[in-house]
Design an enzyme around this catalytic site. Structure first.
Site, mmCIF file in Angstrom:
data_model
loop_
_atom_site.group_PDB
_atom_site.id
_atom_site.type_symbol
_atom_site.label_atom_id
_atom_site.label_comp_id
_atom_site.label_asym_id
_atom_site.label_seq_id
_atom_site.Cartn_x
_atom_site.Cartn_y
_atom_site.Cartn_z
ATOM 1 N N ASP A 142 0.797 -1.245 0.000
ATOM 2 C CA ASP A 142 0.000 0.000 0.000
ATOM 3 C C ASP A 142 0.830 1.296 0.000
ATOM 4 O OD1 ASP A 142 -1.485 -2.153 0.823
ATOM 5 O OD2 ASP A 142 -2.164 -1.257 2.682
ATOM 6 N N TRP A 164 5.107 -10.551 1.268
ATOM 7 C CA TRP A 164 4.637 -9.700 2.354
ATOM 8 C C TRP A 164 5.238 -10.164 3.697
ATOM 9 C CZ3 TRP A 164 2.044 -9.879 6.966
ATOM 10 C CH2 TRP A 164 1.557 -8.662 7.439
ATOM 11 N N ASP A 204 -6.073 1.265 9.202
ATOM 12 C CA ASP A 204 -5.891 2.150 8.047
ATOM 13 C C ASP A 204 -6.615 3.496 8.195
ATOM 14 O OD1 ASP A 204 -4.647 -0.183 7.193
ATOM 15 O OD2 ASP A 204 -6.319 -0.812 5.924
HETATM 16 N N1 DQQ Z 1 -2.241 -3.746 3.916
HETATM 17 C C1 DQQ Z 1 -3.678 -3.829 3.899
HETATM 18 C C2 DQQ Z 1 -4.066 -2.904 5.013
HETATM 19 C C3 DQQ Z 1 -3.013 -3.115 6.024
HETATM 20 C C4 DQQ Z 1 -1.785 -3.285 5.193
HETATM 21 C C5 DQQ Z 1 -4.257 -3.473 2.576
HETATM 22 C C6 DQQ Z 1 -0.791 -4.260 5.750
HETATM 23 O O1 DQQ Z 1 -5.346 -3.178 5.520
HETATM 24 O O2 DQQ Z 1 -2.905 -2.027 6.906
HETATM 25 O O3 DQQ Z 1 -3.516 -3.985 1.509
HETATM 26 O O4 DQQ Z 1 0.363 -4.312 4.940
#
Ligand code: DQQ
Length: 575
Positions: free
Chosen positions: A63, A87, A186
């Protein structure tokens, strides 16, 4: 033993993927491949690495976080794994730029170090406070795995690059009370209400209902949960990365997130964990009740409008005061399996930043690559008034098209032969899968074949198809990457969206495609419908990538104008 067929390979790869996914733990939104997380491998397949899209030199990125403008510098933070190409180990990497095209990398700004974020520093947003003071709010994961909202501030406001950020010990500022602590993350850019209180919204879910909880604060430190969420919608699941901002009722100028005034419209966007696409509605903000109300022209679920109908997720906008515009960033993930990402040594790019404004019909937004991208244009090819007869194609020659910017306008003089539209075709993506670029039509499919090999064994089709419905014509815009690579891939979906134009009146439609080795990012009808795809050609690479214009419909069409430029490489994070 014979050579395995494409089907056998695909099945085998799927087994590997599923097996790996089952054995990892699954975090909020990304599969965790613990055994691959800290694997440093040399970047082996550099020919498919993007040339001008934002990307770190190596490893995983997801993100965009806290995009902002401060004293002449644009900042982009992003979710980054410093140790591998899947990830995991996520920090807020940090880059700066004066044009959002050339980027200089800095040290990560936020990383796990305190009890309130020791297990993760996840996504969040920046807010510029009065007096030009930036603040970040992000989601931290604590030792118990709870999702908390924390603040961070620049250590030294006189550092032009804002290199170091301080996380006060009074964090977390928002604790998950009365909400699901593993689905609470978020935070958005905050906005100031008429009462002088900041507001921020945080994504969540209650059972299957997607929620955007609302919090208010006078000092950005003590936050109180509002009785009602800013917005919620049934059966949409977890809302990740919400975004909420005002748009001017007319014109392209952007507005500060705290702007107020009569006649302002609002856009509310959520990233649906269930489908992994970003959906938005256009609506109004009922200040008295502190609630967002979508217009009845915007479906408020996963059949709704998307900023981009392709690989585009966790997007975030910010207001650029330097050019009075609202800019959209979005993550375009790979269409590949984790093992391949590890072999490549990198995964994930950001789409080219786009300006975003409300369409004159007030039903949707329009997007266009920022003008700064044009500074990378070099050699140009130009074609005009060229007829493309039914079933014909031609090549655009004279430039290298593996990194290119193509703008084309098609004239459609007659719609007589348009195929009839079946009212059950409500899902454009399915329709494009059914009627891909090889399926002959009446008016269209016509468009571009990008990242194509000389003999077209590989090609990605970007095209339009016009249908005749009861009282109007329906225009479908598609990306068809089914033949984009000779190597079978697990995930090569056709992507599509309808284009809200009155083609019987305009008799023409424009298309812009940004081609960048393994990315195709397209803007239909001046940015009304956008699609981004990730493709991995094996032949159509570098100087062997070709560009064609094709018409697979019965009706002839005309290219009234086509301009294509080679795009040179900007400064890209020290790579
Ligand atoms: N990526 C998600 C979010 C979170 C983040 C969305 C974690 O909800 O905060 O792709 O890497």
């Amino acid at each position: 033993m014979g050579t395995p067929t494409r089907g056998v390979w695909t099945a085998w790869i799927l087994v590997v993927v599923l097996f790996t996914a089952r054995n990892g733990t699954v975090d909020a939104s990304h599969v965790v491949y613990s055994h691959l997380q800290s694997l440093h491998v040399p970047v082996v397949n550099s020919s498919l690495k993007t040339g001008y899209h934002f990307q770190p030199p190596r490893n995983w990125m997801n993100d965009p976080n806290g995009p902002m403008y401060y004293n002449g510098i644009y900042h982009l933070f992003y979710q980054y794994n410093p140790k591998g190409a899947v990830w995991g180990n996520i920090v807020w990497a940090h880059s700066i730029s004066t044009d959002m095209i050339n980027w200089i990398p800095l040290e990560p700004a936020i990383y796990p170090s305190k009890p309130f974020d020791i297990n993760g520093t996840w996504s969040g947003s920046a807010t510029i406070h009065p007096g030009n003071k930036p603040a970040i709010m992000y989601t931290g994961i604590d030792g118990a795995g709870r999702q908390l909202q924390n603040v961070a501030f620049p250590k030294d406001l006189s550092d032009p690059y804002l290199r170091e950020w301080t996380k006060p010990d009074y964090n977390p500022v928002i604790f998950p009370s009365g909400v699901n602590a593993s689905a609470f993350r978020d935070p958005t850019t905050a906005w100031l209400g008429p009462d002088g209180h900041w507001r921020v919204t945080v994504g969540s879910k209650r059972s299957k209902r997607g929620m955007a909880y609302l919090y208010r604060s006078r000092d950005f430190v003590r936050w109180t949960k509002a009785k009602h969420p800013l917005h919620s919608s049934k059966d949409t699941g977890m809302w990740e990365c919400p975004d909420f901002f005002p748009v001017a009722p007319a014109g392209k100028l952007g507005l500060d997130t705290s702007a107020r005034g009569k006649g302002l419209k609002y856009v509310f966007k959520v990233s649906l964990d269930l489908t992994r696409f970003d959906y938005y509605t256009v609506g109004r903000y009922d200040l008295a009740r502190d609630r967002y109300v979508p217009d009845n022209t915007s479906p408020d679920n996963n059949t709704g409008l998307r900023f981009d109908y392709g690989n585009f997720y966790a997007s975030k906008t910010f207001f650029d005061p330097a050019k009075q515009r609202r800019i959209l960033w979005g993550w375009s993930n790979e269409s590949d399996i984790a093992q391949n990402e590890t072999t490549k040594g990198w995964a994930g790019i950001q789409a080219i930043p786009r300006i975003l404004w409300l369409d004159s019909n007030q039903r949707q937004v329009v997007q266009w690559p920022i003008e700064e991208l044009e500074s990378l244009r070099t050699k140009q090819a130009y074609i005009h008034d060229k007829l493309v007869k039914s079933g014909h194609y031609f090549e655009v020659k004279g430039i290298q098209t593996s990194q290119a910017d193509v703008e084309v306008t098609f004239d459609v003089s007659s719609l007589e032969k348009a195929e009839s539209f079946n009212h059950t075709w409500t899902d454009p993506q399915k329709l494009c899968g059914l009627k891909d670029a090889e399926v002959r039509g009446g008016v269209g499919p016509f468009g571009l074949l990008v990242l194509a090999s000389a003999k077209m064994e590989e090609k990605t089709a970007v095209f339009f198809r016009v249908f005749k419905a009861q009282n109007k014509h329906v225009v479908l815009m598609c990306h068809d990457p089914k033949r984009s690579s000779l190597v079978p891939r697990v995930y090569e979906p056709t992507f599509a969206g309808f284009v809200d134009i009155d083609i019987a009146n305009t008799k023409r439609i424009s298309l812009r495609s940004l081609i960048d080795n393994s990315v195709v990012e397209s803007f239909g009808a001046g940015g009304k419908t956008c699609i981004t795809s990730r493709v991995y050609p094996t032949l159509a690479v570098g100087p062997d990538a070709h560009l064609f214009v094709f018409n697979n419909g019965l009706e002839d069409i005309k290219v009234s104008e086509l301009k294509a430029w080679e795009i040179r490489r900007p400064l890209m994070n020290g790579d």
